[in-house]
Design a protein around this motif. Structure first.
Motif, short mmCIF file in Angstrom:
data_model
loop_
_atom_site.label_atom_id
_atom_site.label_comp_id
_atom_site.label_asym_id
_atom_site.label_seq_id
_atom_site.Cartn_x
_atom_site.Cartn_y
_atom_site.Cartn_z
N GLU A 155 0.82 -1.22 0.00
CA GLU A 155 0.00 0.00 0.00
C GLU A 155 0.85 1.27 0.00
N TYR A 156 2.16 1.15 0.29
CA TYR A 156 2.94 2.35 0.54
C TYR A 156 3.62 3.01 -0.67
N PRO A 157 4.07 2.23 -1.69
CA PRO A 157 4.75 2.91 -2.81
C PRO A 157 3.95 4.08 -3.42
N PRO A 158 2.61 3.95 -3.60
CA PRO A 158 1.88 5.11 -4.16
C PRO A 158 1.97 6.36 -3.26
N ILE A 159 2.00 6.15 -1.93
CA ILE A 159 2.11 7.30 -1.01
C ILE A 159 3.48 7.95 -1.16
N ALA A 160 4.53 7.11 -1.19
CA ALA A 160 5.89 7.62 -1.35
C ALA A 160 6.01 8.43 -2.64
N GLU A 161 5.40 7.90 -3.70
CA GLU A 161 5.42 8.58 -5.01
C GLU A 161 4.69 9.91 -4.95
N GLN A 162 3.49 9.87 -4.39
CA GLN A 162 2.62 11.06 -4.42
C GLN A 162 3.24 12.24 -3.66
N TYR A 163 3.84 11.95 -2.49
CA TYR A 163 4.34 13.06 -1.65
C TYR A 163 5.87 13.19 -1.70
N HIS A 164 6.51 12.34 -2.46
CA HIS A 164 7.97 12.36 -2.57
C HIS A 164 8.64 12.17 -1.20
N VAL A 165 8.15 11.21 -0.43
CA VAL A 165 8.78 10.90 0.86
C VAL A 165 9.24 9.44 0.87
N PRO A 166 10.46 9.18 1.30
CA PRO A 166 10.89 7.79 1.46
C PRO A 166 10.17 7.14 2.65
N ILE A 167 9.82 5.87 2.48
CA ILE A 167 9.14 5.12 3.55
C ILE A 167 9.94 3.85 3.80
N THR A 168 10.27 3.59 5.07
CA THR A 168 11.04 2.39 5.40
C THR A 168 10.28 1.57 6.44
N VAL A 169 9.95 0.33 6.08
CA VAL A 169 9.31 -0.58 7.03
C VAL A 169 10.33 -0.92 8.11
N THR A 170 9.97 -0.68 9.38
CA THR A 170 10.96 -0.72 10.45
C THR A 170 10.47 -1.53 11.65
N GLY A 171 11.40 -2.24 12.27
CA GLY A 171 11.08 -3.05 13.45
C GLY A 171 11.17 -2.26 14.74
N PHE A 172 11.35 -2.98 15.86
CA PHE A 172 11.14 -2.36 17.17
C PHE A 172 12.33 -2.40 18.11
N GLU A 173 13.36 -3.16 17.75
CA GLU A 173 14.55 -3.20 18.59
C GLU A 173 15.45 -2.03 18.21
N PRO A 174 16.37 -1.64 19.12
CA PRO A 174 17.21 -0.48 18.84
C PRO A 174 17.91 -0.55 17.47
N LEU A 175 18.44 -1.73 17.15
CA LEU A 175 19.15 -1.85 15.88
C LEU A 175 18.19 -1.76 14.69
N ASP A 176 17.00 -2.34 14.85
CA ASP A 176 15.97 -2.24 13.81
C ASP A 176 15.66 -0.77 13.53
N LEU A 177 15.44 -0.03 14.61
CA LEU A 177 15.03 1.36 14.47
C LEU A 177 16.14 2.18 13.81
N LEU A 178 17.38 1.96 14.27
CA LEU A 178 18.48 2.72 13.70
C LEU A 178 18.69 2.35 12.23
N GLN A 179 18.49 1.07 11.92
CA GLN A 179 18.60 0.63 10.52
C GLN A 179 17.55 1.34 9.67
N GLY A 180 16.31 1.40 10.18
CA GLY A 180 15.23 2.08 9.46
C GLY A 180 15.54 3.56 9.27
N ILE A 181 16.05 4.18 10.32
CA ILE A 181 16.40 5.60 10.24
C ILE A 181 17.54 5.81 9.23
N TYR A 182 18.51 4.92 9.29
CA TYR A 182 19.67 5.03 8.40
C TYR A 182 19.24 4.93 6.94
N MET A 183 18.38 3.92 6.64
CA MET A 183 17.94 3.73 5.25
C MET A 183 17.12 4.92 4.78
#
Lengths: 358, 375
Positions: free
Chosen positions: B203-231
């Motif tokens: 469901e997310y690629p059309p939103i990313a396209e429409q508003y020109h925002v990157p979207i990263t599916v992210t988990g809940f552990e510290p490393l998951d979150l930092l990985q999501g933020i990094y990407m």
């Protein structure tokens, strides 16, 4: 003569049933049934000269001979728990240990316990006896006498099976001043073992979560270990058992009473892997889970190693750890160095601890 | 412990932080949608570890927080009916309605029970045929399949005394509402890992396209979150706006098809009020016509209850990422977890509660953190 003929032929009002199996309202009447119950259940297990004297009061010696010295220490605690029997303990053991520990946290030697029982009509006498026998075992272990008690029975539905209130009296022989307001900057914070065991054991014993564990409640009398500890670290400033609200709440109480900051290093707090897993699964924080056989000791730095070793030599303190230190700031707060290398505030538990939704 | 300790490893965390610092060249605003992520970020102090250029704002991904006041009032009104046993997830009991919460309704005699699963509520209905059992079915896409399976279960067992008070909401319309708002500051999104476990991320690629925002599916552990933020930062710096998955151990593009089928079978999208934000078109789910008998709003006729939100509470602005909890004049003064004005302070997943519990006010912490030595 056959018993049934006897009943038929004799001219008498029907006697109340003896009710040897479950508690009925009559057991709380103060009359014969009460006396029978007291004799058959409570005296049987708690028997000692003070109690057996049969008075409405307990007359005991103060436990000291030197004049003018020493203080009496008192504490009282109500115990309600569901289920009544859980892995590692039951409401009886809890009722004795909870009060023994509260008295012992002053550095005093707990001596006597009184117990009040509120029993719901219909409660099984066999269960009651199990509880009372467990209390007796815990009292023996803690070397205290159960010297007085009272029983009331309430109608079915007016109480949840069994409530026990205990009061403990202890004698503080030394000039020890162990209290929540004495934590001072530079002091070392110790915990006597793994945290959260009791909370997780009781939570999973309720069978509402569909989780089975082998975690046992840590419920235990700690006065023996405290004796060891105080011999090794006679200038101990604070002792407190982190019961409801857990370690984080207890440290917050101490920080506020002493007007200091307590900094802990999260990685050093001992937690059983199974306790950690259950908490992860349910969204609970082990730092807020209840303990019934652990204590926090805040000691001057020069006595810290001795205190730690003394606890570790006792069966209830094998996993004791140094978890933090007292600092002047930020006043009244508990701070944690997190596992990821940042800091966070550990607040008090507010209200009921509720599982997270997702 | 496997699957958690590895994702909290201090050395790896330091490593990825170094990469993040190397990547960032300017100020960026990233929103984590999910309340669980907000908590993990503050619990581990990740916001303190990030370079000052990276600002995290906390999104509306807490189902308790976004449940409108009006629905809480309806819940209380239903719960106080003598024939009703009202069941709910624990968090919801403390959410203040306009005059009381479910806890105080229980204190006044209402039968309110905490359940851990909606199927437990069905069980209660089965065991109490003379009572009406209502379940407060709140939640995002993560919880919806469990909520609706209770309806299917009740239907299959012929249980007629069970119904749900529905406040189920969807993430993508909320993202549209945030990104389309005139004062939007959000430049990149961390999509909620749990929601995507169920829904996938198609469901997310059309939103990313429409508003020109990157979207990263992210988990809940510290490393998951930092990985999501990094990407997300890598894309922002490169001027890209793709949908990426940083939580591959749990999330696939398609998601959990059987769970999605349960949702489609029983629910249809509807307009829904979000507490503090207002109406978001097609952002909610309601039971389809053939399951209408299980809809508590339909069964108990509470549609006349209409409630206005608190005027002091700025939870709406917080949920949209326009303000931070500690910028609210009521924060920690009028509004505390013991006396919450808005749902963001009630739920353990709410941004205000997370701020209260873990960070209070940032200056204070940093001030003392630098002075305190580790032992």
């Amino acid at each position: 003569m056959q018993p049934d003929q006897n009943a038929f032929e004799q001219f008498s009002c029907p006697l109340p049933l003896t009710h040897n199996e479950s508690i009925v309202i009559g057991h709380g009447s103060g009359g014969r049934m009460t006396h029978d119950l007291v004799k058959k259940v409570f005296y049987k297990h708690f028997s000692n000269p003070v109690l057996d004297a049969g008075n409405d009061f307990a007359r005991v010696s103060s436990g000291q001979t030197s004049r003018g010295k020493g203080k009496i220490v008192l504490s009282t605690d109500c115990h309600i728990i569901s289920p009544l029997f859980f892995p590692g303990g039951d409401i009886g053991r809890l009722a004795v240990c909870g009060t023994v520990n509260d008295v012992a946290m002053s550095g005093a030697q707990p001596l006597y316990i009184t117990a009040g029982f509120i029993i719901e009509e219909g409660f099984s006498i066999e269960m009651l006896e199990k509880v009372v026998s467990s209390m007796s075992g815990a009292a023996q272990e803690a070397n205290v006498l159960i010297v007085a008690g009272d029983t009331k029975v309430v109608e079915k539905g007016n109480a949840d099976s069994l409530f026990i209130t205990t009061t403990g009296i202890g004698w503080l022989e030394h000039d020890l001043d162990i209290a929540g307001d004495r934590a001072a900057p530079g002091d070392v914070v110790l915990i006597s073992g793994t945290i959260g065991d009791h909370g997780v054991a009781v939570l999973t014993a309720r069978n509402e979560l569909g989780i089975e564990t082998t975690v046992q409640s840590d419920v235990a009398p700690l006065n023996g270990m405290i004796d060891h500890l105080l011999q090794a670290a006679p200038h101990t400033h604070v002792l407190r058992d982190p019961t409801r609200g857990g370690l984080a709440t207890t440290l917050n109480e101490i920080a506020a009473q002493s007007k200091v900051a307590i900094w802990i290093d999260e990685e050093t707090v001992p937690i059983l892997p199974e306790v950690r897993s259950v908490c992860e699964l349910l969204g609970f924080d082990p730092l807020y889970m209840a303990n019934e056989g652990k204590l926090v000791a805040i000691v001057p730095p020069e006595e810290a190693d001795n205190a730690l070793n003394a606890m570790r030599q006792h069966p209830y303190g094998k996993m004791a750890m140094r978890i933090g230190a007292v600092q002047p700031t930020p006043q009244n707060r508990v701070m944690a160095h997190t596992t990821s290398g940042a800091t966070r505030i550990l607040d008090m538990l507010s209200g009921e601890m509720l599982p997270r939704i997702c | 412990m496997r699957y958690t300790s590895e994702f909290r490893d201090k050395t790896l965390i330091q490593g990825i932080l170094k990469e993040i610092r190397r990547t960032v060249s300017q100020r960026w605003v990233i929103m984590e949608i999910c309340g669980g992520q907000t908590h993990a970020i503050l619990r581990y102090g990740l916001d303190q570890l990030l370079p000052p250029e990276v600002e995290l704002v906390h999104g509306p991904g807490c189902p308790v927080c976004v449940t409108p006041l009006e629905l809480v009032d309806k819940a209380i009104s239903i719960a106080t009916l003598p024939e009703v046993i009202f069941t709910s997830y624990g968090d919801m009991l403390r959410v203040p309605g306009s005059s009381q919460d479910l806890f105080s309704a229980r204190g006044a005699g209402a039968q309110v029970k905490v359940v851990y699963s909606p199927l437990d509520a069905v069980e209660i209905a089965k065991n109490n045929p003379d009572k009406q059992v209502v379940f407060f079915a709140i939640g995002f896409e993560t919880t919806a399949p469990a909520n609706v399976s209770s309806v299917l279960q009740a239907k299959a067992l012929g249980i007629k005394n069970y119904s749900i008070l529905s406040s189920m909401v969807r993430v993508p319309p909320a993202m549209h509402a945030i990104l389309g708002a005139p004062h939007n500051r959000v430049q990149g999104f961390l999509a909620a890992g749990h929601v995507c476990t169920v829904m996938g991320y198609w469901e997310y690629p059309p939103i990313a396209e429409q508003y020109h925002v990157p979207i990263t599916v992210t988990g809940f552990e510290p490393l998951d979150l930092l990985q999501g933020i990094y990407m997300t930062l890598q894309q922002l710096e490169a001027g890209q706006y793709q949908t990426q998955n940083a939580y591959t151990r749990a999330v696939t593009y398609e998601g959990n098809r059987s769970a999605q089928a349960l949702i489609t079978q029983t629910l249809e999208p509807c307009d829904r009020q979000w507490r503090g934000i207002g109406l978001i078109p097609m952002s909610g789910w309601k039971l389809r016509e053939e399951y209408r008998d299980f809809d508590a709003e339909h069964r108990f006729r509470v549609s006349h209850i209409q409630t206005k939100e608190s005027e002091v509470c700025i939870s709406g602005l917080i949920l949209q990422g326009i303000k931070k909890p500690n910028q609210c004049p009521a924060f920690r003064t009028l509004c505390t977890p013991e006396n919450p004005l808005g749902a963001t302070m009630v739920s353990s997943e709410g941004a205000c509660s997370a701020y209260f519990r873990y960070s209070r006010d940032q200056e204070d912490i940093q001030d003392h953190a630098t002075r305190s030595e580790r032992f």
